[in-house]
Design a protein around this motif. Structure first.
Motif, mmCIF file in Angstrom:
data_model
loop_
_atom_site.group_PDB
_atom_site.id
_atom_site.type_symbol
_atom_site.label_atom_id
_atom_site.label_comp_id
_atom_site.label_asym_id
_atom_site.label_seq_id
_atom_site.Cartn_x
_atom_site.Cartn_y
_atom_site.Cartn_z
ATOM 1 N N VAL A 42 0.841 -1.203 0.000
ATOM 2 C CA VAL A 42 0.000 0.000 0.000
ATOM 3 C C VAL A 42 0.875 1.251 0.000
ATOM 4 C CG1 VAL A 42 -1.786 1.284 1.224
ATOM 5 C CG2 VAL A 42 -1.793 -1.208 1.296
ATOM 6 N N PHE A 43 0.546 2.183 -0.884
ATOM 7 C CA PHE A 43 1.192 3.501 -0.933
ATOM 8 C C PHE A 43 0.081 4.541 -0.806
ATOM 9 C CE2 PHE A 43 2.551 7.301 -3.164
ATOM 10 C CZ PHE A 43 3.896 7.450 -2.837
ATOM 11 N N THR A 44 0.081 5.287 0.307
ATOM 12 C CA THR A 44 -0.994 6.268 0.500
ATOM 13 C C THR A 44 -0.675 7.570 -0.234
ATOM 14 O OG1 THR A 44 0.047 6.857 2.610
ATOM 15 C CG2 THR A 44 -1.839 5.342 2.679
ATOM 16 N N ASN A 45 0.403 8.229 0.148
ATOM 17 C CA ASN A 45 0.784 9.497 -0.474
ATOM 18 C C ASN A 45 2.233 9.798 -0.121
ATOM 19 O OD1 ASN A 45 0.743 10.693 2.211
ATOM 20 N ND2 ASN A 45 -1.478 10.775 1.999
ATOM 21 N N LEU A 46 2.726 10.912 -0.606
ATOM 22 C CA LEU A 46 4.109 11.309 -0.316
ATOM 23 C C LEU A 46 4.132 12.773 0.085
ATOM 24 C CD1 LEU A 46 7.006 9.895 -0.645
ATOM 25 C CD2 LEU A 46 7.284 11.470 -2.547
ATOM 26 N N SER A 47 4.733 13.045 1.235
ATOM 27 C CA SER A 47 4.919 14.417 1.684
ATOM 28 C C SER A 47 6.309 14.529 2.284
ATOM 29 C CB SER A 47 3.849 14.802 2.712
ATOM 30 O OG SER A 47 3.894 13.929 3.823
ATOM 31 N N PRO A 48 6.888 15.722 2.309
ATOM 32 C CA PRO A 48 8.281 15.872 2.748
ATOM 33 C C PRO A 48 8.511 15.337 4.156
ATOM 34 C CG PRO A 48 7.499 17.892 1.703
ATOM 35 C CD PRO A 48 6.300 17.014 1.871
ATOM 36 N N ASP A 49 9.471 14.436 4.288
ATOM 37 C CA ASP A 49 9.843 13.867 5.581
ATOM 38 C C ASP A 49 11.177 13.136 5.408
ATOM 39 O OD1 ASP A 49 9.650 13.334 8.245
ATOM 40 O OD2 ASP A 49 7.801 12.169 8.129
#
Length: 316
Positions: A42-49
């Motif tokens: 599962v890949f939900t989303n990508l945000s800077p981290d």
């Protein structure tokens, strides 16, 4: 359940036939893993981290992509609202009707694939261009906000891939009370709700939490991460006032602009001040938008401190 969610993978007993093991994997783990082939990924989303670890967004995405590109799951559930998710889905799909890919989005998708869309609180499953199921998520107390509806859609996709019926999944969603430190409603005192989202350790996670409640007394601050705080400026429409914690609370407060705020420094002061000023119908929300390591060993300890201070309010 194990992995980044709290229990080490190697602490699990060897799996048995018919058992389902759910692993939440951090980018650190997928980056280092050399042999990891899940049945469903599962890949939900990508945000800077974790940008310092991975050398920027490209390296961060590459670490997460390894689970799909090199892991070779039998089926992939992928959020496609973000460009990275769309790129990943396009890479994995071999055609419009490829049933190995389940796309998750907040808008209607073109094509005849297997899609799950959440919009205005409703979840809709479509297969080969026809609606297969629809669920009203608005009454599920443990899933506040659009980001939790996306989480529910991903979980729904996994459960459907395992062969469970939409009706059974809907019943199960209504039993979900939220996870510790993730939009966790811990109390209601005098008409004021207290919500622990200590896991919101970056700006994007905090923004999602801030969009889930109408009038917010926001407890924020901590160790700032790479990637900047600029995105916060357009996400505070629901915030009545901010109460800033952390060793560098005064510096963090500079990012809040004209938003009414108070530099509190520690959790004891922040909870007390927010509680004293909150009015019925408002939410006191811990969504720090920063790491915890300046004052706590981890985000769990920070959330536990918040919960302890709220419990004292109830005792009083």
């Amino acid at each position: 359940m194990a992995g980044n969610i709290g229990r080490g993978v190697l602490d699990l007993e060897p799996p048995i036939d018919g058992e389902v093991i759910v692993l939440e994997l951090s980018s650190y783990q997928t980056d280092l893993a050399r042999a990891l082939t899940p049945d469903i990924a599962v890949f939900t989303n990508l945000s800077p981290d974790h940008l310092d670890r991975h050398g920027g967004m490209g390296g961060y995405f590459a670490a997460k992509r390894r689970l799909f590109a090199e892991g070779g799951p039998d089926r992939a559930v992928i959020g496609v609202d973000d460009p990275e998710g769309r790129y990943l889905a396009n890479q994995l799909s071999e055609g419009d009707g490829d049933a190995r890919l389940i796309r998750v989005a907040s808008r209607k998708l073109a094509g005849a694939g297997w899609d799950i869309v959440t919009k205005k609180g409703w979840l809709s499953e479509t297969r080969k261009g026809r609606q297969a199921a629809s669920i009203d998520l608005r009454g599920v107390a443990g899933l506040p906000g659009a980001h939790n509806h996306q989480n529910a859609a991903c979980a729904y996709g996994v459960a459907r891939a395992l062969g469970l019926s939409p009706r059974l999944i809907e019943q199960a969603l209504h039993t979900f009370r939220g996870l510790p430190h993730r939009s966790q409603r811990i109390a209601e005192i005098g008409g004021v709700a207290y919500v622990n989202d200590s896991k919101a350790t970056n700006v994007d996670a905090a923004i999602k939490a801030l969009s889930a409640f109408p009038r917010i007394r926001w407890i924020c601050g901590g160790l700032e991460k790479d990637g900047g705080m600029d995105a916060l400026s357009g996400a505070m429409d629901h915030v009545v006032k901010a109460y800033v914690i952390g060793r560098e609370a005064a510096g963090f407060a500079l990012h809040l602009g004209d938003l009414p705020h108070e530099v509190c420094g520690d959790m004891v002061t922040a909870v007390a001040r927010a509680a004293s000023e909150a009015e019925p119908g408002e939410t006191v929300l811990l969504a720090p938008a920063a790491a915890s390591f300046d004052q706590y060993d981890n985000f769990e300890r920070r959330g536990e401190d918040f919960a302890a201070q709220v419990a004292r309010l109830g005792d009083g």
